[in-house]
Scaffold this motif. Structure first.
Motif, PDB file in Angstrom:
ATOM      1  N   GLN A 175      37.347  12.749  16.031  1.00 54.68           N
ATOM      2  CA  GLN A 175      37.291  11.523  15.246  1.00 54.68           C
ATOM      3  C   GLN A 175      36.470  10.481  15.979  1.00 54.68           C
ATOM      4  O   GLN A 175      36.862   9.999  17.025  1.00 54.68           O
ATOM      5  CB  GLN A 175      38.699  10.990  15.048  1.00 54.68           C
ATOM      6  CG  GLN A 175      39.576  11.946  14.283  1.00 54.68           C
ATOM      7  CD  GLN A 175      41.025  11.747  14.668  1.00 54.68           C
ATOM      8  OE1 GLN A 175      41.428  10.683  15.086  1.00 54.68           O
ATOM      9  NE2 GLN A 175      41.798  12.791  14.523  1.00 54.68           N
ATOM     10  N   THR A 178      34.811   7.207  11.287  1.00 52.32           N
ATOM     11  CA  THR A 178      34.862   7.003   9.844  1.00 52.32           C
ATOM     12  C   THR A 178      34.851   5.499   9.599  1.00 52.32           C
ATOM     13  O   THR A 178      35.300   4.744  10.456  1.00 52.32           O
ATOM     14  CB  THR A 178      36.180   7.618   9.328  1.00 52.32           C
ATOM     15  OG1 THR A 178      36.103   9.009   9.480  1.00 52.32           O
ATOM     16  CG2 THR A 178      36.470   7.256   7.881  1.00 52.32           C
ATOM     17  N   GLY A 198      33.567  13.170   8.000  1.00 53.23           N
ATOM     18  CA  GLY A 198      34.686  14.108   8.163  1.00 53.23           C
ATOM     19  C   GLY A 198      34.958  14.375   9.626  1.00 53.23           C
ATOM     20  O   GLY A 198      34.600  13.590  10.493  1.00 53.23           O
ATOM     21  N   ARG A 206      35.053  21.917   3.779  1.00 50.40           N
ATOM     22  CA  ARG A 206      36.309  21.191   4.051  1.00 50.40           C
ATOM     23  C   ARG A 206      36.220  19.762   3.499  1.00 50.40           C
ATOM     24  O   ARG A 206      35.222  19.071   3.673  1.00 50.40           O
ATOM     25  CB  ARG A 206      36.548  21.162   5.555  1.00 50.40           C
ATOM     26  CG  ARG A 206      37.806  20.384   5.981  1.00 50.40           C
ATOM     27  CD  ARG A 206      37.472  18.969   6.393  1.00 50.40           C
ATOM     28  NE  ARG A 206      38.631  18.275   6.960  1.00 50.40           N
ATOM     29  CZ  ARG A 206      38.674  16.972   7.196  1.00 50.40           C
ATOM     30  NH1 ARG A 206      37.628  16.220   6.926  1.00 50.40           N
ATOM     31  NH2 ARG A 206      39.737  16.403   7.688  1.00 50.40           N
ATOM     32  N   ASP A 209      40.647  13.333   3.740  1.00 51.43           N
ATOM     33  CA  ASP A 209      41.391  12.352   2.942  1.00 51.43           C
ATOM     34  C   ASP A 209      40.510  11.245   2.386  1.00 51.43           C
ATOM     35  O   ASP A 209      40.884  10.589   1.416  1.00 51.43           O
ATOM     36  CB  ASP A 209      42.464  11.697   3.820  1.00 51.43           C
ATOM     37  CG  ASP A 209      41.841  10.988   5.031  1.00 51.43           C
ATOM     38  OD1 ASP A 209      40.958  11.587   5.670  1.00 51.43           O
ATOM     39  OD2 ASP A 209      42.212   9.831   5.303  1.00 51.43           O
ATOM     40  N   SER A 210      39.332  11.035   3.013  1.00 42.55           N
ATOM     41  CA  SER A 210      38.551   9.837   2.667  1.00 42.55           C
ATOM     42  C   SER A 210      38.139   9.770   1.195  1.00 42.55           C
ATOM     43  O   SER A 210      38.124   8.673   0.631  1.00 42.55           O
ATOM     44  CB  SER A 210      37.323   9.733   3.578  1.00 42.55           C
ATOM     45  OG  SER A 210      37.724   9.823   4.908  1.00 42.55           O
ATOM     46  N   THR A 229      41.993   6.220   8.550  1.00 48.40           N
ATOM     47  CA  THR A 229      41.079   7.008   9.374  1.00 48.40           C
ATOM     48  C   THR A 229      41.902   7.864  10.317  1.00 48.40           C
ATOM     49  O   THR A 229      42.900   7.394  10.872  1.00 48.40           O
ATOM     50  CB  THR A 229      40.116   6.123  10.189  1.00 48.40           C
ATOM     51  OG1 THR A 229      39.519   6.936  11.213  1.00 48.40           O
ATOM     52  CG2 THR A 229      40.809   4.943  10.845  1.00 48.40           C
ATOM     53  N   GLY A 230      41.513   9.118  10.470  1.00 48.58           N
ATOM     54  CA  GLY A 230      42.271  10.001  11.347  1.00 48.58           C
ATOM     55  C   GLY A 230      42.209  11.420  10.835  1.00 48.58           C
ATOM     56  O   GLY A 230      41.306  11.763  10.067  1.00 48.58           O
ATOM     57  N   GLY A 232      42.454  13.891   8.526  1.00 43.26           N
ATOM     58  CA  GLY A 232      42.575  13.753   7.075  1.00 43.26           C
ATOM     59  C   GLY A 232      43.665  14.616   6.475  1.00 43.26           C
ATOM     60  O   GLY A 232      44.328  14.205   5.509  1.00 43.26           O
TER      61      GLY A 232
HETATM   62  N1  ASP Z   1      39.809  10.924   7.977  1.00 45.54           N
HETATM   63  C1  ASP Z   1      38.549  11.572   8.208  1.00 45.54           C
HETATM   64  C2  ASP Z   1      38.636  13.004   7.725  1.00 45.54           C
HETATM   65  O1  ASP Z   1      39.612  13.666   7.982  1.00 45.54           O
HETATM   66  C3  ASP Z   1      38.108  11.570   9.621  1.00 45.54           C
HETATM   67  C4  ASP Z   1      38.322  10.299  10.393  1.00 45.54           C
HETATM   68  O2  ASP Z   1      38.823   9.326   9.878  1.00 45.54           O
HETATM   69  O3  ASP Z   1      37.938  10.272  11.564  1.00 45.54           O
HETATM   70  O4  ASP Z   1      37.705  13.468   7.117  1.00 45.54           O
END
Ligand code: ASP
Length: 457
Positions: A175, A178, A198, A206, A209-210, A229-230, A232
């Motif tokens: 990460q 994002t 992502g 793949r 969540d965004s 963010t994180g 997903g």
């Molecule tokens: N949430 C994003 C994802 O999983 C990645 C991120 O926020 O760093 O695609």
């Protein structure tokens, strides 16, 4: 004119507009080099300033969200648009979504490879189609049809090669930035948007969540606007963005307590962060990762950017004494009931699993204190050598008291049904929540029997 004493006592009026942005949760800013810190800070400030200018000029929340996210997408310091990370096949596949809190109109795109600004494409999905989410080739074609700026794959790739190196250097491969933006405008309307490359080395195809409304993005004028963010997959599993709004709508929670509950209690540590703004202009930024690039500003002159927040932005632990959240109560009830099941399966080792594996563990029973995990385990095994001696254990009547954000006291009643001599009594447990996914551990156990002359547990 001097304010009258009565006016001076009045609470500060709510800001007429407020904006929060993030540039991704994850890696530890302490490990970034100065150049990277400066680039991130500058990128955040520039985007936040553009948002402030738009809002003070009376622009709408939805226009501001799109404008600010485009700036972040064009900035290679963030994992969205130009700076997007790559799939394990070395391709950029971008996800984004946007939502209008006034109308609940929303749009998302997933796995797009050619459009320069996925957030604008998401907005076109919202306004120009009857759909909510377009994915892959169809979404790319729609971008061309709409005349949005299209870029060559190398627009992402050259940046990505540089980025890959940076990831290898600080060991933070998943990460790195994002972007998201949530806004309350001066007409009282909320909007939210999120855009990402992502997670790096993701499987081709793949989707995180965004682009998923309710997971990474949500806005509704009656509650709040949220961008996450994180990892997903976790945000989708827990419907994070919608859950925050639902906690406010159905359980009457404040924005801060709704965010705190999901970020600090429900999601595992290290999963990510969220930014949110409520319909009254309350701003919340929280993360349970080492860092999260973020910033907030409002019509009352607030303007700040951060690469991480003290305690991840969670409210002061000292204020956590008192009622335990429903989530923590449920979590600890499950842990204790699992112990009873393990005991009843005759497995003392499994029963001992939630105990702190440390010489500092204390176990007090029948006036004796046993110190340390090994001694406590040995004591149990000696006292209960056979399954007949173990009998059938039940735990009941739990009472919870939160000592601070990461310590709990649990009172309860234990009962051991054995053919020969059933026994029972009370227990007091002190549990601490340990970081790094270890979760809650019993650090102290005090057990007493109803009849102190009989055998203690
Ligand atoms: N949430 C994003 C994802 O999983 C990645 C991120 O926020 O760093 O695609």
């Amino acid at each position: 004119m001097d304010p009258s004493p009565a006016a001076a006592d009045q609470p500060k009026p709510s800001p007429s507009w407020a904006i929060v942005i993030h540039g991704g949760a994850g890696g530890d800013p302490a490990k970034y080099d100065n150049a990277r810190i400066e680039k991130k800070k500058l990128g955040l400030k520039r985007a936040l300033q553009a948002g402030c200018d738009a809002l003070s000029a009376g622009e709408s929340s939805i226009d501001t969200v799109e404008k600010v996210i485009r700036i972040l997408e064009d900035d290679a310091a963030f994992n969205a648009g130009r700076g997007a990370v790559l799939t394990d096949e070395g391709r950029a596949e971008l996800d984004a979504s946007i939502m209008n809190g006034r109308t609940l109109a929303c749009g998302g795109v997933a796995g797009v490879t050619r459009v320069k600004n996925p957030i604008s494409l998401a907005r076109r999905v919202m306004t120009e189609t009857r759909h909510v989410l377009l994915a892959g080739e169809g979404a790319d074609e729609f971008a061309e049809e709409q005349g949005l700026p299209i870029v060559d794959p190398s627009y992402f790739l050259s940046q990505a090669a540089r980025r890959k190196k940076a990831e290898e250097n600080d060991g933070n491969a998943s990460q790195i930035g994002t972007v998201g933006c949530v806004v309350l405008d001066s007409a009282g309307n909320l909007a939210a948007g999120t855009s990402t490359g992502g997670t790096s080395k993701k499987l081709p195809g793949r989707v995180g969540d965004s682009p998923i409304i309710g997971a990474g993005t949500y806005a509704s004028n009656d509650t709040c606007a949220v961008s996450g963010t994180g990892t997903g997959e976790e945000y989708i599993r827990h419907s994070v963005a919608y859950d925050i709004a639902a906690q406010m709508r159905y359980a009457g929670q404040t924005l801060e307590s709704a965010v705190t509950e999901i970020m600090q209690d429900r999601l595992e540590p290290g999963v990510g962060g969220v930014i949110a703004v409520s319909s009254s202009g309350a701003i919340v930024m929280q993360h349970n990762t080492p860092g999260m690039s973020c910033g907030a500003a409002d019509s009352q002159g607030r303007f700040e950017t951060h690469l991480f927040l003290e305690a991840g932005g969670a409210p002061d632990p000292g204020s956590g004494v008192g009622n335990a959240s429903a989530t923590v109560r449920a979590e600890l009830t499950r842990l204790i009931q699992q112990q009873a099941r393990d005991w009843n399966a005759g497995d003392i080792d499994a029963f001992m699993k939630p105990y702190w594996k440390s010489d500092e563990l204390t176990f007090s029973s029948g006036g004796n204190v046993t110190r340390g995990f090994d001694a406590t385990l040995a004591r149990y095994k000696q006292r209960y050598p056979t399954t007949d001696a173990m009998g059938k254990l039940t735990f009941n009547d739990f009472e919870f008291l939160s000592l601070d954000n990461s310590a709990m006291q649990v009172l309860g009643v234990w009962q051991l049904d054995r053919r020969a001599d059933p026994i029972g009594g009370r227990f007091t447990l002190i549990l601490r929540r340990f970081p790094e996914g270890e979760g809650w551990k019993i650090v102290h156990d005090h057990t007493s029997a109803w009849d102190q002359d009989s055998e203690d547990q």
